[in-house]
Design an enzyme around this catalytic site. Sequence first.
Site, PDB file in Angstrom:
ATOM      1  N   SER A 124       1.251  -4.870   4.495  1.00 13.36           N
ATOM      2  CA  SER A 124      -0.039  -4.181   4.583  1.00 13.36           C
ATOM      3  C   SER A 124      -0.814  -4.636   5.805  1.00 13.36           C
ATOM      4  O   SER A 124      -0.707  -5.804   6.217  1.00 13.36           O
ATOM      5  CB  SER A 124      -0.836  -4.516   3.321  1.00 13.36           C
ATOM      6  OG  SER A 124      -2.168  -4.117   3.469  1.00 13.36           O
ATOM      7  N   TYR A 148      -4.856 -10.547  -2.527  1.00 18.73           N
ATOM      8  CA  TYR A 148      -3.835  -9.501  -2.349  1.00 18.73           C
ATOM      9  C   TYR A 148      -3.172  -9.635  -0.979  1.00 18.73           C
ATOM     10  O   TYR A 148      -1.940  -9.635  -0.865  1.00 18.73           O
ATOM     11  CB  TYR A 148      -4.474  -8.110  -2.506  1.00 18.73           C
ATOM     12  CG  TYR A 148      -3.583  -6.988  -2.013  1.00 18.73           C
ATOM     13  CD1 TYR A 148      -2.423  -6.632  -2.702  1.00 18.73           C
ATOM     14  CD2 TYR A 148      -3.887  -6.295  -0.836  1.00 18.73           C
ATOM     15  CE1 TYR A 148      -1.601  -5.608  -2.238  1.00 18.73           C
ATOM     16  CE2 TYR A 148      -3.069  -5.277  -0.364  1.00 18.73           C
ATOM     17  CZ  TYR A 148      -1.930  -4.942  -1.072  1.00 18.73           C
ATOM     18  OH  TYR A 148      -1.108  -3.943  -0.603  1.00 18.73           O
ATOM     19  N   LYS A 152       0.894 -10.677   0.357  1.00 18.74           N
ATOM     20  CA  LYS A 152       1.738  -9.950   1.323  1.00 18.74           C
ATOM     21  C   LYS A 152       2.163 -10.880   2.458  1.00 18.74           C
ATOM     22  O   LYS A 152       3.313 -10.850   2.902  1.00 18.74           O
ATOM     23  CB  LYS A 152       0.981  -8.730   1.879  1.00 18.74           C
ATOM     24  CG  LYS A 152       0.733  -7.651   0.847  1.00 18.74           C
ATOM     25  CD  LYS A 152       2.027  -6.985   0.401  1.00 18.74           C
ATOM     26  CE  LYS A 152       1.849  -6.013  -0.720  1.00 18.74           C
ATOM     27  NZ  LYS A 152       3.102  -5.474  -1.246  1.00 18.74           N
ATOM     28  N   ASP A 294     -15.029  -5.481   2.376  1.00 21.90           N
ATOM     29  CA  ASP A 294     -14.625  -4.408   3.302  1.00 21.90           C
ATOM     30  C   ASP A 294     -14.845  -4.846   4.749  1.00 21.90           C
ATOM     31  O   ASP A 294     -15.881  -5.437   5.073  1.00 21.90           O
ATOM     32  CB  ASP A 294     -15.469  -3.149   3.062  1.00 21.90           C
ATOM     33  CG  ASP A 294     -14.815  -2.188   2.088  1.00 21.90           C
ATOM     34  OD1 ASP A 294     -13.658  -2.438   1.688  1.00 21.90           O
ATOM     35  OD2 ASP A 294     -15.470  -1.192   1.718  1.00 21.90           O
TER      36      ASP A 294
HETATM   37  P1  NAD Z   1       1.666   2.222  -6.590  1.00 22.72           P
HETATM   38  O1  NAD Z   1       0.921   1.358  -7.544  1.00 22.72           O
HETATM   39  O2  NAD Z   1       1.455   3.685  -6.642  1.00 22.72           O
HETATM   40  O3  NAD Z   1       3.227   1.939  -6.698  1.00 22.72           O
HETATM   41  C1  NAD Z   1       3.755   0.671  -7.027  1.00 22.72           C
HETATM   42  C2  NAD Z   1       4.804   0.890  -8.103  1.00 22.72           C
HETATM   43  O4  NAD Z   1       5.393  -0.372  -8.429  1.00 22.72           O
HETATM   44  C3  NAD Z   1       4.233   1.464  -9.386  1.00 22.72           C
HETATM   45  O5  NAD Z   1       5.031   2.558  -9.804  1.00 22.72           O
HETATM   46  C4  NAD Z   1       4.309   0.315 -10.390  1.00 22.72           C
HETATM   47  O6  NAD Z   1       4.506   0.774 -11.702  1.00 22.72           O
HETATM   48  C5  NAD Z   1       5.473  -0.479  -9.845  1.00 22.72           C
HETATM   49  N1  NAD Z   1       5.452  -1.932 -10.122  1.00 22.72           N
HETATM   50  C6  NAD Z   1       4.456  -2.815  -9.884  1.00 22.72           C
HETATM   51  N2  NAD Z   1       4.854  -4.045 -10.239  1.00 22.72           N
HETATM   52  C7  NAD Z   1       6.130  -3.948 -10.698  1.00 22.72           C
HETATM   53  C8  NAD Z   1       7.059  -4.877 -11.188  1.00 22.72           C
HETATM   54  N3  NAD Z   1       6.774  -6.163 -11.336  1.00 22.72           N
HETATM   55  N4  NAD Z   1       8.300  -4.428 -11.544  1.00 22.72           N
HETATM   56  C9  NAD Z   1       8.611  -3.117 -11.423  1.00 22.72           C
HETATM   57  N5  NAD Z   1       7.748  -2.189 -10.966  1.00 22.72           N
HETATM   58  C10 NAD Z   1       6.522  -2.605 -10.607  1.00 22.72           C
HETATM   59  O7  NAD Z   1       1.341   1.672  -5.123  1.00 22.72           O
HETATM   60  P2  NAD Z   1       1.709   2.290  -3.720  1.00 22.72           P
HETATM   61  O8  NAD Z   1       0.453   2.771  -3.090  1.00 22.72           O
HETATM   62  O9  NAD Z   1       2.859   3.199  -3.848  1.00 22.72           O
HETATM   63  O10 NAD Z   1       2.151   0.968  -2.948  1.00 22.72           O
HETATM   64  C11 NAD Z   1       3.510   0.580  -2.832  1.00 22.72           C
HETATM   65  C12 NAD Z   1       3.569  -0.751  -2.102  1.00 22.72           C
HETATM   66  O11 NAD Z   1       2.929  -0.611  -0.826  1.00 22.72           O
HETATM   67  C13 NAD Z   1       2.843  -1.876  -2.827  1.00 22.72           C
HETATM   68  O12 NAD Z   1       3.593  -3.064  -2.669  1.00 22.72           O
HETATM   69  C14 NAD Z   1       1.523  -1.981  -2.088  1.00 22.72           C
HETATM   70  O13 NAD Z   1       1.006  -3.289  -2.144  1.00 22.72           O
HETATM   71  C15 NAD Z   1       1.933  -1.615  -0.671  1.00 22.72           C
HETATM   72  N6  NAD Z   1       0.833  -1.064   0.146  1.00 22.72           N
HETATM   73  C16 NAD Z   1       0.133   0.026  -0.313  1.00 22.72           C
HETATM   74  C17 NAD Z   1      -0.910   0.531   0.466  1.00 22.72           C
HETATM   75  C18 NAD Z   1      -1.732   1.723  -0.009  1.00 22.72           C
HETATM   76  O14 NAD Z   1      -2.825   1.931   0.535  1.00 22.72           O
HETATM   77  N7  NAD Z   1      -1.269   2.504  -0.961  1.00 22.72           N
HETATM   78  C19 NAD Z   1      -1.237  -0.055   1.694  1.00 22.72           C
HETATM   79  C20 NAD Z   1      -0.492  -1.152   2.120  1.00 22.72           C
HETATM   80  C21 NAD Z   1       0.550  -1.646   1.341  1.00 22.72           C
HETATM   81  N1  UFG Z   2     -14.826   4.010   0.558  1.00 24.05           N
HETATM   82  C1  UFG Z   2     -16.042   4.575   0.187  1.00 24.05           C
HETATM   83  N2  UFG Z   2     -16.165   5.006  -1.098  1.00 24.05           N
HETATM   84  C2  UFG Z   2     -15.165   4.933  -2.023  1.00 24.05           C
HETATM   85  C3  UFG Z   2     -13.932   4.358  -1.626  1.00 24.05           C
HETATM   86  C4  UFG Z   2     -13.807   3.896  -0.327  1.00 24.05           C
HETATM   87  O1  UFG Z   2     -16.962   4.669   0.988  1.00 24.05           O
HETATM   88  O2  UFG Z   2     -15.350   5.339  -3.184  1.00 24.05           O
HETATM   89  C5  UFG Z   2     -14.655   3.552   1.955  1.00 24.05           C
HETATM   90  C6  UFG Z   2     -14.366   2.075   2.083  1.00 24.05           C
HETATM   91  O3  UFG Z   2     -15.558   1.321   2.115  1.00 24.05           O
HETATM   92  C7  UFG Z   2     -13.566   2.026   3.397  1.00 24.05           C
HETATM   93  C8  UFG Z   2     -12.818   3.352   3.402  1.00 24.05           C
HETATM   94  O4  UFG Z   2     -13.513   4.203   2.493  1.00 24.05           O
HETATM   95  O5  UFG Z   2     -14.471   2.006   4.493  1.00 24.05           O
HETATM   96  C9  UFG Z   2     -11.369   3.222   2.943  1.00 24.05           C
HETATM   97  O6  UFG Z   2     -11.356   2.537   1.702  1.00 24.05           O
HETATM   98  P1  UFG Z   2     -10.036   2.499   0.779  1.00 24.05           P
HETATM   99  O7  UFG Z   2     -10.399   1.775  -0.469  1.00 24.05           O
HETATM  100  O8  UFG Z   2      -9.463   3.848   0.654  1.00 24.05           O
HETATM  101  O9  UFG Z   2      -8.994   1.656   1.654  1.00 24.05           O
HETATM  102  P2  UFG Z   2      -9.056   0.161   2.229  1.00 24.05           P
HETATM  103  O10 UFG Z   2      -8.983   0.276   3.716  1.00 24.05           O
HETATM  104  O11 UFG Z   2     -10.179  -0.600   1.661  1.00 24.05           O
HETATM  105  O12 UFG Z   2      -7.718  -0.498   1.670  1.00 24.05           O
HETATM  106  C10 UFG Z   2      -6.481   0.215   1.568  1.00 24.05           C
HETATM  107  C11 UFG Z   2      -5.727  -0.288   0.326  1.00 24.05           C
HETATM  108  C12 UFG Z   2      -5.227  -1.687   0.534  1.00 24.05           C
HETATM  109  C13 UFG Z   2      -4.384  -1.728   1.789  1.00 24.05           C
HETATM  110  C14 UFG Z   2      -5.193  -1.255   2.960  1.00 24.05           C
HETATM  111  C15 UFG Z   2      -4.293  -1.223   4.162  1.00 24.05           C
HETATM  112  O13 UFG Z   2      -6.580  -0.256  -0.799  1.00 24.05           O
HETATM  113  O14 UFG Z   2      -4.418  -2.058  -0.553  1.00 24.05           O
HETATM  114  O15 UFG Z   2      -5.703   0.050   2.715  1.00 24.05           O
HETATM  115  O16 UFG Z   2      -4.974  -0.804   5.268  1.00 24.05           O
HETATM  116  F1  UFG Z   2      -3.940  -2.969   2.014  1.00 24.05           F
END
Ligand code: NAD
Ligand code: UFG
Length: 336
Positions: A124, A148, A152, A294
């Site tokens: 991330s 979190y 990572k 944030d």
């Molecule tokens: P998500 O929660 O939609 O998907 C994660 C999946 O993993 C889910 O289906 C959950 O049920 C499963 N899971 C969690 N823990 C588990 C375990 N111990 N065993 C088996 N399954 C398990 O999240 P996502 O947005 O698809 O994110 C996927 C990966 O990418 C995560 O590792 C997250 O930290 C990383 N990531 C996500 C974002 C984002 O903004 N979505 C950004 C950066 C990194």
């Molecule tokens: N925001 C609002 N209102 C809301 C939700 C979000 O104003 O209801 C704003 C936040 O303050 C931020 C922007 O929208 O400025 C994006 O916020 P998100 O929560 O969508 O995303 P973040 O950048 O905070 O974090 C996300 C994931 C993390 C990941 C990261 C990677 O939640 O897990 O992106 O860039 F690690």
Amino acid sequence: MSILLTGGLGFIGSHVAASLLEHGHDVVILDNLCNSQASVARQLELLCAKPIPFYEGDVRDNAILATIFSKHPIAAVMHFAGLKSVAQSATDPLLYFDNNVGGTITLLQAMQQHGIYQFIFSSSATVYGIPQYLPYDEVHPTCPINPYGRTKLQAEEILADLAVSDKRWAIASLRYFNPIGAHPSYTIGELPNDQPNNLMPYINQVASKQRPFLTVFGNDYDTKDGTGERDYIHVMDLAEGHVAALRLIQKSAGLHTLNLGTGQPYSVLEMIQTFEKATGQSIPMKIGPRRQGDLPIYYACADKAKVILQWEAKRTLKEMCESAWKFELQRQSLFK
Ligand code: NAD
Ligand code: UFG
């Protein structure tokens, strides 16, 4: 040969599964459903018109990993299974370290035991922490500001040591920025279980009148319009980045750390305006206080991925908003 996707029914994993299947790969999915629904597996099967082996189980469970590695010819593992709420990681850090770091260790041990050395890790942009400069490139110092992000970074450090310890390991650690949007079939997308934390799923729920308004978390940042700026990337671009990363680790050992972003930041107000224009829906909003933890602005330098993966994000913010909304319209009939 097949690719194992842990967390393959989640938001990103399901889109990567769809892309891999479109590129002719076979996939096996392991997911404990803590943040997803089993019916996503069915949607994937409908999309690719073939059965997909799905195991409901935990990535920390050695026995289920042994079963999967014995039954299927797994060439590579993509590890999406992780918990991702920054706020929850602060209130329950042990849960996060156990799941995200412990899960990664158990998985890597099982891979080693079964002679599988190709690994793609969901990292991330959070690993960077307070920007020393922008855009973040991959050599930017890493100093995450929440548990979190530290899970990572710890997993990345383990991967770095592993790659040095045994030259057979071929690993891509992909630092995602802000994935949004949905598959062009609109049958898979982002399905938050509870109240969404992230901006796009919240906007969707306001547009579909499940919530009365969006709270903008602060408009007094030192950014173009005072609201937070992020690098939003279409989840299908992100998925195609994984297909490219798979090609890379199939031919090149060692650890490859890569940003997956667009290099283009957008503010919360720009997001709202683009969504409204793309979908014709209005998004009532209120300005609220800043959300704790944030950062005002961050975005990717996407150059390394362009060179090493020969991949770059192509889809526009308008396409991201349109696809997220079209999935939302279908979601209620497809999923409970
Ligand atoms: P998500 O929660 O939609 O998907 C994660 C999946 O993993 C889910 O289906 C959950 O049920 C499963 N899971 C969690 N823990 C588990 C375990 N111990 N065993 C088996 N399954 C398990 O999240 P996502 O947005 O698809 O994110 C996927 C990966 O990418 C995560 O590792 C997250 O930290 C990383 N990531 C996500 C974002 C984002 O903004 N979505 C950004 C950066 C990194
Ligand atoms: N925001 C609002 N209102 C809301 C939700 C979000 O104003 O209801 C704003 C936040 O303050 C931020 C922007 O929208 O400025 C994006 O916020 P998100 O929560 O969508 O995303 P973040 O950048 O905070 O974090 C996300 C994931 C993390 C990941 C990261 C990677 O939640 O897990 O992106 O860039 F690690």
